[in-house]
Scaffold this active site. Structure first.
Site, mmCIF file in Angstrom:
data_model
loop_
_atom_site.group_PDB
_atom_site.id
_atom_site.type_symbol
_atom_site.label_atom_id
_atom_site.label_comp_id
_atom_site.label_asym_id
_atom_site.label_seq_id
_atom_site.Cartn_x
_atom_site.Cartn_y
_atom_site.Cartn_z
ATOM 1 N N GLY A 56 46.922 64.355 60.018
ATOM 2 C CA GLY A 56 46.511 62.976 60.136
ATOM 3 C C GLY A 56 45.260 63.342 60.609
ATOM 4 O O GLY A 56 43.877 62.881 59.388
ATOM 5 N N LYS B 47 52.745 53.391 69.092
ATOM 6 C CA LYS B 47 52.757 52.939 67.870
ATOM 7 C C LYS B 47 53.912 51.471 67.527
ATOM 8 O O LYS B 47 54.172 50.835 66.942
ATOM 9 C CB LYS B 47 53.406 53.727 66.460
ATOM 10 C CG LYS B 47 52.119 54.668 66.068
ATOM 11 C CD LYS B 47 52.296 55.354 65.648
ATOM 12 C CE LYS B 47 50.859 56.296 64.454
ATOM 13 N NZ LYS B 47 51.355 56.901 63.290
ATOM 14 N N GLU C 195 48.632 48.615 62.013
ATOM 15 C CA GLU C 195 47.543 48.230 61.493
ATOM 16 C C GLU C 195 47.336 48.346 60.101
ATOM 17 O O GLU C 195 47.173 47.477 59.730
ATOM 18 C CB GLU C 195 47.183 48.917 62.452
ATOM 19 C CG GLU C 195 46.822 48.939 63.787
ATOM 20 C CD GLU C 195 47.529 49.850 63.915
ATOM 21 O OE1 GLU C 195 48.352 50.168 63.478
ATOM 22 O OE2 GLU C 195 47.671 50.372 65.786
ATOM 23 N N LYS D 45 49.386 58.408 55.607
ATOM 24 C CA LYS D 45 50.409 58.950 55.998
ATOM 25 C C LYS D 45 51.958 58.894 55.085
ATOM 26 O O LYS D 45 52.459 59.375 54.902
ATOM 27 C CB LYS D 45 50.547 60.389 56.852
ATOM 28 C CG LYS D 45 51.226 61.552 56.386
ATOM 29 C CD LYS D 45 49.707 62.445 57.457
ATOM 30 C CE LYS D 45 51.538 63.537 58.151
ATOM 31 N NZ LYS D 45 50.942 64.631 58.809
HETATM 32 O O1 F6P Z 1 46.185 58.348 65.224
HETATM 33 C C1 F6P Z 1 47.185 58.371 65.315
HETATM 34 C C2 F6P Z 1 48.143 59.516 63.785
HETATM 35 O O2 F6P Z 1 49.599 59.228 64.402
HETATM 36 C C3 F6P Z 1 47.151 60.276 63.587
HETATM 37 O O3 F6P Z 1 47.900 61.414 63.247
HETATM 38 C C4 F6P Z 1 47.149 59.225 61.765
HETATM 39 O O4 F6P Z 1 46.334 59.873 61.144
HETATM 40 C C5 F6P Z 1 47.166 57.935 62.294
HETATM 41 O O5 F6P Z 1 47.794 57.480 63.513
HETATM 42 C C6 F6P Z 1 47.462 56.896 61.300
HETATM 43 O O6 F6P Z 1 48.888 57.342 60.164
HETATM 44 P P1 F6P Z 1 48.635 56.494 59.299
HETATM 45 O O7 F6P Z 1 48.559 58.019 58.634
HETATM 46 O O8 F6P Z 1 50.540 57.852 58.835
HETATM 47 O O9 F6P Z 1 48.861 55.393 58.953
#
Ligand code: F6P
Length: 579
Positions: free
Chosen positions: A273, A526, A219, A213
């Protein structure tokens, strides 16, 4: 509209607190003997049958829960969600995952604009792209068709699509459409996960879908860079354009990464997400694997439940009833957990997906995950009561041979039994009394009664059980569960199941008066690794000593650096798994 009054200060809440003391004097053995009660606790919508007669509740409890829903302005909150109001107030966003599966002609307003045409524009683009890839008209850098897909993403950008993929994998129509193709998921930043994902795959025939997103998640971005390197090393940097596409709300960062924005599939910040599987996050990888028409059925199943949730009265509304019963179990009975027990191997990734969507934080010592893991109200007031529950689960009958011991004779854990009437893959052996699926389902029907009725010492003595074993073989019973029976497990039903659970979470959050749609606890995670990452870089490249951490962390870090000192780590030379 949101009232600053906490729900626990309302008369409806207090009535339930008094009422639960009466219910605690009852036993499910007796409650279940009232056929009229059972009859009115079984309902059906669109072939999904819900039986909640094994809840420690009476019809009076149900009425009181409906009053609680009124006190919490549940219906108004549901309407506000569907009307695109910014109900995720801490992030100032609407919550509109229902728009992702709305029919093409639906109208769902968000900030003065109907978002459904935008949703369908992306769906049409996915359909077109996935058909090109599947038909071989979109080819890789060496002219070969792309038959394998690795979806790179984590959290909500991974668990929902994985659940749906796992559920479809053995569904005959979906299997037929996926013949000769593979879909894999790379989520963990652990290089072992990279190695396992690329094992046996040829970059020439692989398409990588980066799903993020924000396009900033550490990661995912490291894994995306790793696969970019895997492709470039084998086929040259220009191959990336043909072998990597993206799903994101941040198209600027997608382009910066080196992915052609024409090959990016958008979604919007009004999609959380963990609620994003019906956006391009799930629809793109799943369409590449199974074709868009299968995935469209999944969206239609979810949409059917969306309409039901929006319009059915409380007593006929499956997600509302499930949500209210969960509030009843957590906040009034004080049960801290909930087991999700699908009697279907195809649903093996359902509980892991729901855990992130539902699991909780009740206090500092409880498991903390996303939606309902909150300790303050939506207005920021600390809550004097627990919210959420610890969700866990495994397909039956595997779970029966492990943690069911605790469920039968240890802690009381409300259980969701999920059964499927027609197996995706029926087996019947000549001479066997029942088919393999009937064998599985015999357990689905037997377990809830065993939990509800238990076994008394008197019954055991009648069976001549030696007296020293009687206490060990006694089952108290009175352990609540509910049963959901689906007609089959096709794409449509998978969509229904997903939406039922998504909306159940929302109901719980709406009643508790919390914001189920932010995740500040996870956001913290994060940034936590930043300081350690800097230290590791400095120590590895410049030999700098470990500094600035407490004794424990310094000791662990030093030991880690010493124990891995001989692992090649030259920032100027790429090392990829040799698998
Ligand atoms: O796992 C926590 C989160 O904030 C979720 O809400 C989201 O789906 C995931 O991290 C991954 O985030 P992104 O889609 O921005 O990489």
């Amino acid at each position: 509209m949101a009232s600053p009054t906490l729900i626990c200060d309302t008369q409806a809440w207090k009535d339930l607190e008094a009422h639960v003391e009466e219910i605690k004097k009852t036993h499910l053995r007796d409650l279940m003997s009232d056929v009229e009660r059972s009859k009115s606790m079984i309902l059906e919508f669109d072939e999904v049958l819900l039986d909640y007669s094994r809840q420690r509740a009476t019809l009076d409890t149900r009425d009181k829960l409906f009053k609680l829903a009124e006190a919490a302005h549940l219906k108004e909150k549901i309407n506000r969600m569907y009307n695109g109001e910014h109900i995720n107030s801490t992030e100032n966003r609407p919550v509109l995952h229902v728009a992702l599966r709305a029919p093409r002609d639906a109208v769902i307003q968000c900030d003065g604009k109907n978002v459904v045409p935008e949703v369908w524009k992306v769906l049409d683009k996915i359909q077109e792209f996935s058909e090109r890839v599947r038909s071989g008209s979109w080819v890789g850098a060496t002219g070969k068709a792309l038959k394998d897909v690795i979806a790179v993403g984590i959290g909500g950008s991974f668990l929902g699509p994985l659940f749906v993929h796992t559920a479809l994998q053995t569904e005959p129509d979906a299997m037929e459409c996926a013949r000769g193709r593979q879909l894999r998921f790379l989520a963990n930043v652990d290089p072992v996960d990279v190695a396992r994902n690329i094992a046996g795959l040829n970059p020439e025939t692989t398409l990588v879908v980066v799903v993020s997103k924000t396009f900033t998640t550490a990661e995912t971005m490291l894994n995306a860079r790793t696969l970019r390197e895997w492709i470039s090393a084998a086929l040259g940097p220009s191959a990336v354009a043909k072998h990597m596409v993206a799903v994101s709300t941040n198209l600027t960062l997608v382009e910066k990464f080196g992915i052609d924005p024409n090959n990016a599939f958008a979604f919007w910040d009004w999609v959380g997400g963990r609620y994003s599987v019906c956006s391009a996050v799930g629809v793109l990888p799943l369409s590449l694997q199974y074709g868009f028409s299968i995935v469209e059925k999944f969206l239609q199943g979810a949409s059917s439940i969306d309409q039901h949730f929006y319009s059915a009265p409380y007593e006929k509304n499956i997600p509302v009833l499930l949500g209210l019963l969960s509030v009843w179990n957590v906040s009034f009975h004080g049960y801290p957990a909930r087991a999700i027990l699908p009697y279907s191997q195809a649903l093996e990734k359902f509980a892991p997906h729901i855990q992130q969507a539902c699991a909780p934080k009740q206090s500092a010592c409880m498991v903390s995950m996303e939606s309902n893991g909150k300790s303050v109200s939506i207005d920021g007031v600390p809550l004097p009561f627990a919210t959420g529950e610890i969700d866990f689960g495994e397909p039956g009958t595997n779970g029966q041979h492990s943690f069911y011991q605790l469920i039968h004779q240890g802690r009381v854990i409300p259980c969701d039994f999920i059964g499927i009437a027609r197996s995706q893959q029926p087996i019947y052996l000549k001479g066997e009394p029942v088919s393999n699926h009937d064998e599985l389902m015999s357990n689905f029907f037997a377990q809830p009664d065993a939990l509800a009725y238990g076994k008394t010492a008197e019954e055991l003595r009648k069976e001549n059980v030696p007296s020293h074993l009687v206490p060990h073989k006694t089952f108290s019973g009175n352990r609540p569960s509910l049963s959901l029976l689906l007609p089959s497990l096709k794409a449509y039903n998978i969509g229904q199941l997903l939406a039922i659970y998504e909306h159940r979470v929302a109901v719980q959050g709406f009643v508790w008066g919390i914001n189920s749609f932010d995740q500040w606890g996870v956001e913290l995670g994060k940034s936590l690794a930043t300081r350690v990452r800097k230290q590791l870089h400095a120590s590895r490249t410049k030999g700098e000593p470990v500094e600035g951490f407490n004794f424990s962390t310094s000791t662990l870090l030093t030991r880690y650096l010493e124990a891995s000192a001989d692992v090649p780590c030259d920032p100027s030379a790429t090392l990829l798994p040799r698998i």
